[in-house]
Design a protein around this motif. Structure first.
Motif, PDB file in Angstrom:
ATOM      1  N   ALA A 187       0.840  -1.213   0.000  1.00 30.03           N
ATOM      2  CA  ALA A 187       0.000   0.000   0.000  1.00 30.03           C
ATOM      3  C   ALA A 187       0.868   1.254   0.000  1.00 30.03           C
ATOM      4  O   ALA A 187       0.536   2.253  -0.640  1.00 30.03           O
ATOM      5  CB  ALA A 187      -0.931  -0.013   1.204  1.00 30.03           C
ATOM      6  N   SER A 188       2.021   1.194   0.691  1.00 27.91           N
ATOM      7  CA  SER A 188       2.915   2.356   0.754  1.00 27.91           C
ATOM      8  C   SER A 188       3.522   2.657  -0.622  1.00 27.91           C
ATOM      9  O   SER A 188       3.879   3.793  -0.910  1.00 27.91           O
ATOM     10  CB  SER A 188       4.018   2.139   1.797  1.00 27.91           C
TER      11      SER A 188
ATOM     12  N   GLU B 149       1.896   1.775  -3.640  1.00 27.98           N
ATOM     13  CA  GLU B 149       0.766   2.170  -4.499  1.00 27.98           C
ATOM     14  C   GLU B 149       0.415   3.650  -4.290  1.00 27.98           C
ATOM     15  O   GLU B 149       0.138   4.371  -5.240  1.00 27.98           O
ATOM     16  CB  GLU B 149      -0.454   1.280  -4.220  1.00 27.98           C
ATOM     17  N   LYS B 150       0.473   4.074  -3.036  1.00 29.36           N
ATOM     18  CA  LYS B 150       0.160   5.450  -2.662  1.00 29.36           C
ATOM     19  C   LYS B 150       1.051   6.469  -3.386  1.00 29.36           C
ATOM     20  O   LYS B 150       0.661   7.599  -3.626  1.00 29.36           O
ATOM     21  CB  LYS B 150       0.388   5.580  -1.153  1.00 29.36           C
TER      22      LYS B 150
END
Ligand SMILES: *Cc1c(COP(=O)(O)O)cnc(C)c1O
Length: 394
Positions: free
Chosen positions: A170-171, A173-174
């Motif tokens: 997620a880090s 993709e952000k």
């Protein structure tokens, strides 16, 4: 010679070095100017894949030195072509560019990705890298690195390297935007303390980068060339990156590095990339000898077996002393001490008598082990016995 007779004061200060001068080495052993020997579990910082002064490398370099040392990078030479062929045969990549250091190979990867971004992604140039990563000491590779403090020493940094957290998809993709051209990581963070990217994370990264049409770059300067028990660490997660860099182990101790890429990504045009020493036959002959020995039948199985043996011994020690276990792949491992006693152990190990032991504390709370890939189980036992003696003396 006595230590005081060496003109060391002429050397530029860059770090604190102990007052010894190493004069020769063989296999897992290194000898100093006073004849003391050291069991070497640093091996030139994971560069001497086959130990000190490997016979095959010596023969290859002696032979090549008499034939041709450097015709210029503007011409082909035989070892350069043979080593490139060996690397493409044993990897998922199609094209190889040789460099002289890991940082230089990574600079090449950054340039290749930016050029590709110019051509295929509307000028996108940002490369997402990771906290605690290490990619080298040039300005761009320092900027790509996530080493604490490196953003300020030689500020301003080269822009375009936002940082994500390892093993946290997620880090990543952000951070992906229209400016993103690639994600670059070490499959096992070496200098950061031997922290492997999980198999799952590598697979998620591959899927994510494919989905967004951006490149995946692996910096295998430390994890590649047999260190992780497979020829390249990306193999452990069953994925194929677009770009890979090699250094350290590929030269077995001599300055050699490489940038490898899939043919779709190979977008350099005449004059875009080069370097006076790149692909010189003396170093590539050494590299050809190293890689030939690594891919010889049974060699990598042996690395995996010795890695497993080292792992078991470290786990035994950890249980016995109340440490926090170990981690790593193949013969790149760390013992997690749970307290900041790493530097003290390293110092005591080196000055130990009659034989010394060379270890590294990549972080104060752990010890990193990066022996020769042909280290023996007996040498691992010797190292463990020496380590126990030091721990008893703390
Ligand atoms: C050592 C290292 C580098 C830098 O290599 P040099 O040959 O010192 O320039 C880059 N990336 C990783 C992962 C390394 O371990």
């Amino acid at each position: 010679m006595n230590f005081s007779e060496y003109p060391i004061e002429s050397l530029m200060y860059i770090t604190n070095r102990p007052e010894i001068v190493f004069t020769h080495g063989k296999g897992s052993w290194l000898y100093d100017n006073e004849g003391k020997r050291y069991l070497d579990f640093i091996q030139g910082w994971a560069v001497n894949s086959l130990g000190h002064c490997n016979e095959g490398m010596i023969e290859a370099m002696e032979k090549q030195a008499r034939l041709l040392i450097n015709p210029s990078p503007a011409f082909y030479n035989e070892p350069m072509a043979k080593l490139a062929g060996l690397l493409t045969e044993h990897s998922c990549f199609d094209k190889v560019f040789f460099a002289n250091s890991g940082a230089e190979a990574n600079e090449g990867a950054i340039k290749l990705a930016r050029k590709w971004g110019k051509k295929f992604r509307d000028g996108a140039y940002e490369i997402i890298t990771f906290d605690h990563s290490f990619h080298g000491r040039t300005l761009a590779t320092m900027s790509a690195s996530g080493k604490p403090g490196w953003d300020t020493i030689y500020a301003p940094q080269v822009p375009g390297f936002p940082k994500a957290d390892l093993n946290d998809i997620a880090s990543v993709e952000k951070l992906i935007t229209g400016k993103t051209v690639a994600v670059m990581l070490e499959p096992i963070q070496g200098e950061g303390g031997v922290i492997p990217a999980t198999r799952e994370f590598m697979q998620e990264l591959r899927a994510l980068t494919k989905k967004h049409g951006i490149l995946l770059i692996v910096d295998e300067v430390q994890s590649g060339c047999g260190r992780a028990g497979t020829l390249f660490a990306y193999e452990l997660s069953g994925i194929e990156p677009d770009i890979m860099t090699l250094g350290k182990g590929i030269g077995g101790g001599v300055p050699l590095a490489a940038l490898l890429a899939k043919k779709e990504v190979t977008v350099f045009e005449a004059g875009d990339q080069g370097g006076t020493y790149n692909g010189n036959p003396l170093m590539t002959a050494a590299g050809y000898s190293v890689i030939s020995q690594l891919v010889a039948p049974g060699f990598l199985e042996g690395v995996r077996a010795r890695g497993q043996y080292l792992r078991e011994k470290l786990l035994e020690l950890s249980a016995e002393r109340g440490f926090q276990g170990e981690r790593g792949e193949g013969l790149l491992r760390a013992l997690l001490l749970g307290k900041d006693i790493g530097p003290e152990i390293v110092e005591k190990a080196r000055v130990m008598q009659p034989d010394g032991l060379l270890l590294n504390a990549a972080r104060p709370n752990l010890l990193r082990f990066m022996p020769a890939l042909n280290v023996t189980n007996e040498e691992i036992d010797q190292m463990m016995a020496m380590l126990r003696t030091i721990l008893d003396s703390l």
